[in-house]
Design an enzyme around this catalytic site. Structure first.
Site, PDB file in Angstrom:
ATOM      1  N   LYS A  52      33.435  55.406  18.800  1.00 19.35           N
ATOM      2  CA  LYS A  52      34.884  55.418  19.529  1.00 19.35           C
ATOM      3  C   LYS A  52      34.942  53.736  19.185  1.00 19.35           C
ATOM      4  O   LYS A  52      36.047  53.139  18.956  1.00 19.35           O
ATOM      5  CB  LYS A  52      35.026  56.057  20.989  1.00 19.35           C
ATOM      6  CG  LYS A  52      35.550  57.731  20.955  1.00 19.35           C
ATOM      7  CD  LYS A  52      35.274  58.427  22.702  1.00 19.35           C
ATOM      8  CE  LYS A  52      35.532  59.952  21.781  1.00 19.35           C
ATOM      9  NZ  LYS A  52      34.905  60.612  23.653  1.00 19.35           N
ATOM     10  N   GLN A  96      34.000  59.682  29.551  1.00 23.80           N
ATOM     11  CA  GLN A  96      33.130  60.617  28.411  1.00 23.80           C
ATOM     12  C   GLN A  96      32.755  61.810  29.364  1.00 23.80           C
ATOM     13  O   GLN A  96      31.675  61.282  30.552  1.00 23.80           O
ATOM     14  CB  GLN A  96      31.969  59.829  27.745  1.00 23.80           C
ATOM     15  CG  GLN A  96      31.531  60.417  27.329  1.00 23.80           C
ATOM     16  CD  GLN A  96      32.402  61.614  25.244  1.00 23.80           C
ATOM     17  OE1 GLN A  96      32.829  60.808  25.170  1.00 23.80           O
ATOM     18  NE2 GLN A  96      32.268  62.056  24.982  1.00 23.80           N
ATOM     19  N   ASP A 119      42.629  61.048  26.225  1.00 19.70           N
ATOM     20  CA  ASP A 119      42.145  62.675  26.479  1.00 19.70           C
ATOM     21  C   ASP A 119      42.890  63.823  26.711  1.00 19.70           C
ATOM     22  O   ASP A 119      42.534  64.213  26.115  1.00 19.70           O
ATOM     23  CB  ASP A 119      40.817  62.568  27.249  1.00 19.70           C
ATOM     24  CG  ASP A 119      39.374  62.214  26.319  1.00 19.70           C
ATOM     25  OD1 ASP A 119      39.648  62.175  25.413  1.00 19.70           O
ATOM     26  OD2 ASP A 119      38.246  62.056  26.933  1.00 19.70           O
TER      27      ASP A 119
END
Ligand code: NAP
Length: 291
Positions: A52, A96, A119
Site C-alpha cells: 500500500k 490493517q 476501507d
C-alpha cells in the site's frame, strides 16, 4: 473465453489515479494523504502494508505508516486514530486487520471518521452502500464491480450467485449488485455453509462469485457453460514443483472451469491486484478528487 487480466486493469486505474493526483497538486496545491496503522508483526499484514505504501509513492499520494507493537493498548490505538482524524494532511485512514485479541476491532473501525473511511468498513459507509448512497466501498467488492465494468460485463438482469457472506466480500458485493443503478441491478443469490446443495445454485449463475477461502471448491460440474466466474479466493497450497514448496490458488478449479466459462479471473492476477487500485481510488475520493 476471456481471462480477465486484473493486473492490467489495476495498472490502468492506478495510472488514472496518478493523473488525477497530479492535477490536484497543480490546481489545488495539495495531494491526497493516507495513514496506515499496522499493529504487530503478522507477515501477511506487513506485506499488504508495504504494497500500500509503495502504491502511494508511485501515485504521488502522501502516506504515513505507523507501526506499533502487538502490545499496544486499545486506548493508545484509538487516540492514534483520533490524531489522524484531526490531521488535515490525512484524507484516508486504514487500520490493517486483523488486530490482536485484546483490541475491539469494531470499536477501532468505528473510531475512524466516516469521511476518512477509505476501507469502507465503517457502519456509516456500509449503511450508505446498503441504501444506495454514494460512499466509500470496500476495496475488494469495489474492485469486482470495476472489473465487470471495464470488461463490459453488465450484471443488469443477470443472476449472480455469490458463495460466501463475509462482511468484507460476500455481503458487500451482493449488496452492491442489487442496487438499482448502472453496473448493478442484478438478481442475487448468496450461498454459505448452511446451503445444502451449493451446485443447485451455482449452476444457475450467469455470474458466479466465489469468496469462500477453500482451494478449488468450485469445480467444473458446478458451473453453467458460458458463465462469468469471479474468483476472490486466495489460498496457499503445497506444491513440491515450486521453489517455495507452495503456490497460490483460488476458490475455483481454474484449469477445468476455464474450459466452459465465458470469462474468468485467474489467481493470482485477477481480483487481488484490484484491491490496491480501489484503495488508491478511495484515497483520491476522500481528498475530493475523481478519476
Ligand atoms: P471468510 O470471512 O472466511 O468467509 C468465507 C465465507 O465462505 C463464509 O461466509 C462461509 O460461510 C463461506 N463458506 C466457507 N466454506 C464454505 C462451503 N464449503 N460452502 C459454502 N460456503 C462456504 O472469508 P473472506 O474474508 O470473505 O475471504 C474469502 C476468500 O477471499 C479467502 O480466500 C480470502 O483470502 C480471499 N480474499 C481475497 C481478497 C482479495 O483482495 N482478492 C480480499 C479478501 C479476501 P459461513 O458464513 O456460513 O461460515
Amino acid at each position: 473465453m476471456t481471462i480477465i487480466d486484473g493486473k492490467k486493469i489495476s495498472q490502468e486505474i492506478q495510472t488514472e489515479v496518478k493523473t488525477a493526483v497530479m492535477k490536484m497538486k497543480s490546481e489545488k496545491g495539495f495531494v491526497p494523504g493516507l495513514a496506515v496503522i499496522l499493529v504487530g508483526e503478522n507477515p501477511a499484514s506487513q506485506a499488504y502494508v508495504k504494497s500500500k505504501g509503495k502504491a502511494c509513492e508511485e501515485l504521488g499520494i502522501y502516506s504515513i505508516t505507523e507501526r506499533v507493537p502487538a502490545t499496544v493498548s486499545e486506548t493508545e490505538l484509538l487516540s492514534m486514530v483520533e490524531r489522524f482524524n484531526n490531521d488535515t494532511k490525512i484524507h484516508g485512514i486504514l487500520v490493517q486487520l486483523p488486530l490482536p485479541k485484546h483490541i475491539d476491532e469494531q470499536k477501532v473501525i468505528e473510531a475512524i471518521s466516516p469521511t476518512k473511511d477509505v476501507d469502507g468498513f465503517h457502519p456509516v459507509s456500509i449503511g450508505k452502500m446498503m441504501i444506495g448512497i454514494d460512499t466509500f466501498y470496500s476495496a475488494t467488492p469495489f474492485g469486482i464491480i470495476e472489473l465487470l465494468k471495464r470488461c463490459k460485463i453488465d450484471p443488469s438482469g443477470k443472476h449472480v450467485v455469490v458463495v460466501g457472506r463475509s462482511n468484507i466480500v460476500g455481503k458487500p458485493i451482493a449488496n452492491m449488485l442489487i442496487q438499482k443503478k448502472e453496473w448493478a441491478n442484478a438478481i442475487v443469490t448468496i450461498a454459505h455453509t448452511a446451503t445444502k446443495d451449493i451446485s443447485y445454485y451455482t449452476k444457475q449463475a450467469d455470474i458466479l462469485i466465489a469468496a469462500i477461502g477453500r482451494p478449488k471448491a468450485i469445480t467444473k460440474e458446478m458451473v453453467k457453460p458460458g458463465a462469468v466466474v469471479i474468483d476472490v479466493g486466495i489460498n496457499r497450497i503445497e506444491d513440491a514443483t515450486t521453489k517455495t514448496g507452495t503456490r497460490l490458488v483460488g476458490d475455483v478449479d481454474f484449469e477445468n472451469v476455464k474450459e466452459i466459462a465465458s470469462a474468468i479471473t485467474p489467481v493470482p492476477g485477477g481480483v487481488g491486484p484490484m484491491t490496491i487500485a480501489m484503495l488508491m481510488m478511495n484515497t483520491l475520493k476522500a481528498a475530493g478528487g475523481r478519476v
